[in-house]
Design an enzyme around this catalytic site. Structure first.
Site, PDB file in Angstrom:
ATOM      1  N   MET A   1      37.580  46.323  33.341  1.00 20.50           N
ATOM      2  CA  MET A   1      36.577  44.870  33.078  1.00 20.50           C
ATOM      3  C   MET A   1      36.177  44.216  34.160  1.00 20.50           C
ATOM      4  O   MET A   1      35.920  43.098  34.317  1.00 20.50           O
ATOM      5  CB  MET A   1      37.717  43.954  32.058  1.00 20.50           C
ATOM      6  CG  MET A   1      38.099  44.626  30.577  1.00 20.50           C
ATOM      7  SD  MET A   1      38.640  43.305  29.685  1.00 20.50           S
ATOM      8  CE  MET A   1      39.974  42.560  30.189  1.00 20.50           C
TER       9      MET A   1
ATOM     10  N   HIS B   1      42.593  49.286  40.577  1.00 16.84           N
ATOM     11  CA  HIS B   1      41.590  50.160  39.593  1.00 16.84           C
ATOM     12  C   HIS B   1      41.081  51.139  40.802  1.00 16.84           C
ATOM     13  O   HIS B   1      40.885  52.278  40.290  1.00 16.84           O
ATOM     14  CB  HIS B   1      40.440  49.142  39.535  1.00 16.84           C
ATOM     15  CG  HIS B   1      40.746  48.239  38.770  1.00 16.84           C
ATOM     16  ND1 HIS B   1      40.553  46.591  39.111  1.00 16.84           N
ATOM     17  CD2 HIS B   1      40.947  47.919  37.432  1.00 16.84           C
ATOM     18  CE1 HIS B   1      40.865  45.951  38.060  1.00 16.84           C
ATOM     19  NE2 HIS B   1      41.104  46.768  36.886  1.00 16.84           N
TER      20      HIS B   1
ATOM     21  N   GLN C   1      38.863  41.724  22.722  1.00 16.90           N
ATOM     22  CA  GLN C   1      40.187  41.658  23.045  1.00 16.90           C
ATOM     23  C   GLN C   1      40.921  40.405  23.375  1.00 16.90           C
ATOM     24  O   GLN C   1      41.926  40.472  23.598  1.00 16.90           O
ATOM     25  CB  GLN C   1      40.543  43.113  23.823  1.00 16.90           C
ATOM     26  CG  GLN C   1      39.939  42.843  25.308  1.00 16.90           C
ATOM     27  CD  GLN C   1      40.204  44.040  26.238  1.00 16.90           C
ATOM     28  OE1 GLN C   1      39.246  44.937  26.032  1.00 16.90           O
ATOM     29  NE2 GLN C   1      41.138  43.983  26.972  1.00 16.90           N
TER      30      GLN C   1
ATOM     31  N   GLY D   1      46.023  52.210  33.926  1.00 10.69           N
ATOM     32  CA  GLY D   1      47.193  51.645  34.902  1.00 10.69           C
ATOM     33  C   GLY D   1      48.358  51.336  33.909  1.00 10.69           C
ATOM     34  O   GLY D   1      48.155  50.984  32.908  1.00 10.69           O
TER      35      GLY D   1
ATOM     36  N   ASP E   1      49.762  47.771  32.220  1.00 13.65           N
ATOM     37  CA  ASP E   1      49.446  47.541  30.950  1.00 13.65           C
ATOM     38  C   ASP E   1      50.321  48.707  30.153  1.00 13.65           C
ATOM     39  O   ASP E   1      49.620  49.420  29.342  1.00 13.65           O
ATOM     40  CB  ASP E   1      48.058  47.536  30.657  1.00 13.65           C
ATOM     41  CG  ASP E   1      47.340  46.274  31.364  1.00 13.65           C
ATOM     42  OD1 ASP E   1      47.687  45.272  30.920  1.00 13.65           O
ATOM     43  OD2 ASP E   1      46.531  46.694  32.361  1.00 13.65           O
TER      44      ASP E   1
ATOM     45  N   LEU F   1      49.342  44.312  41.094  1.00 11.05           N
ATOM     46  CA  LEU F   1      47.846  44.104  41.365  1.00 11.05           C
ATOM     47  C   LEU F   1      47.189  43.748  40.127  1.00 11.05           C
ATOM     48  O   LEU F   1      47.420  44.230  39.014  1.00 11.05           O
ATOM     49  CB  LEU F   1      46.898  44.929  42.073  1.00 11.05           C
ATOM     50  CG  LEU F   1      47.391  45.253  43.597  1.00 11.05           C
ATOM     51  CD1 LEU F   1      46.360  46.002  44.242  1.00 11.05           C
ATOM     52  CD2 LEU F   1      47.330  44.135  44.411  1.00 11.05           C
TER      53      LEU F   1
HETATM   54  O1  PAF Z   1      42.724  47.254  30.643  1.00 16.67           O
HETATM   55  C1  PAF Z   1      41.737  46.773  30.868  1.00 16.67           C
HETATM   56  O2  PAF Z   1      41.156  46.412  31.674  1.00 16.67           O
HETATM   57  C2  PAF Z   1      41.191  46.744  29.292  1.00 16.67           C
HETATM   58  O3  PAF Z   1      41.884  46.534  28.382  1.00 16.67           O
HETATM   59  C3  PAF Z   1      40.224  48.157  29.094  1.00 16.67           C
HETATM   60  C4  PAF Z   1      41.173  49.204  28.839  1.00 16.67           C
HETATM   61  C5  PAF Z   1      39.219  48.355  29.842  1.00 16.67           C
HETATM   62  C6  PAF Z   1      39.478  47.684  27.634  1.00 16.67           C
HETATM   63  O4  PAF Z   1      38.661  46.729  27.904  1.00 16.67           O
END
Ligand code: PAF
Length: 282
Positions: A30, A37, A61, A147, A150, A184
């Site tokens: 995102m 990332h 989401q 990652g 999450d 992070l």
């Molecule tokens: O983890 C994230 O940044 C978001 O949930 C994802 C997987 C990019 C979906 O929008």
């Protein structure tokens, strides 16, 4: 690196690569990219011929409108970082491109989606499944990188992949931490100076709980973590659950599983931070 904004252009590029026999890796993001990332992107670059990174703040989401509005957006910095990391294509579509009409799909993601975030952020994982399934349909990647910060999201995405019978390998990547332990997160930029000073107490407490757990029960360990973090000014634990690393269902005793993970969500002021720690792994 090429920047792509339409699904048609994205398909043209990935189809050409696939027809040439090249492997395709996808890193969904995102944006507001940080070193965490970039570690996913670098791994994707190392393991695939083509790396596609999507940068899209997915509205479906977010169950909190204000969280969506405040989500950091840094497109120019993101592109500079991605170019340096060796990304092949960055996909930055508009909301209208991805959702020309409302996505009404409801996924049955099973028990892994019902606990923790599923309880506190209703609809969140359905929105994640909507966007990730769309990205998988657009890119048809061989591998996709997520990652482990999450932790629950990875389990939910695996459930979605199984349900849709998709042929994509989900690659979990370790949490990247600041030198002081803070996991992070794009949301860290929203912390005040004092909240940022306090924030490492989350990881610090989780790490200390590994020792605490050796001589205490699961319930006592939960209490220890919650009470310690709630003692920090401006911090409020939303939940701390100690769960089986596969099913994500709570464990009652340490002997219940050989893969046990503690998952936490903490409000630091109004910024919602998440983290997790493994007590044991297979
Ligand atoms: O983890 C994230 O940044 C978001 O949930 C994802 C997987 C990019 C979906 O929008």
């Amino acid at each position: 690196m090429e920047r792509i904004t339409t699904i048609a252009d994205l398909r043209r590029c990935v189809d050409a690569a696939r027809n040439d026999g090249r492997s395709i890796g996808l890193v969904p993001t995102m944006g507001a990219l940080h070193v965490g990332h970039i570690s996913l992107v670098e791994r994707c670059v190392a393991e695939n011929d083509i790396t596609v990174v999507s940068v899209f703040v997915n509205p479906t989401q977010f169950n909190d409108k204000r969280d969506l509005e405040l989500y950091p957006r840094t497109p120019d910095e993101d592109c500079a970082l991605l170019e340096k990391a060796g990304c092949t294509y960055v996909f930055t579509p508009s909301v209208e491109e991805v959702y020309p009409e409302p996505d009404t799909r409801v996924f049955d993601l099973g028990g892994v989606a019902e606990v923790m975030e599923g309880r506190y952020r209703p609809g969140h994982f359905n929105g994640v499944a909507q966007i990730v399934s769309k990205l998988f349909a657009m890119v048809s990647p061989h591998r996709a990188y997520f990652g482990e910060k999450d932790f629950q999201q990875i389990a939910v995405i695996r459930a979605m992949v199984a349900q849709l019978q998709l042929d994509v390998e989900i690659v979990p990547c370790p949490i990247v931490r600041e030198a002081d332990g803070l996991a992070l997160s794009s949301r860290n930029t929203r912390l005040t100076a004092q909240q940022r000073i306090n924030a490492p107490r989350i990881a610090d407490t989780l790490f200390k709980s590994l020792t605490f757990a050796q001589s205490h029960t699961v319930d006592e360990t939960i209490r220890y973590v919650v009470d310690t973090i709630n003692d920090v000014p401006e911090m409020r634990v939303e939940y701390y659950e100690i769960v089986d690393g596969i099913t994500l269902q709570p464990v009652a005793q340490w002997s219940d599983s050989n893969y046990i993970v503690g998952c936490i969500t903490v409000y630091n002021g109004e910024v919602r931070l998440i983290d997790n720690i493994a007590y044991c792994r297979p």
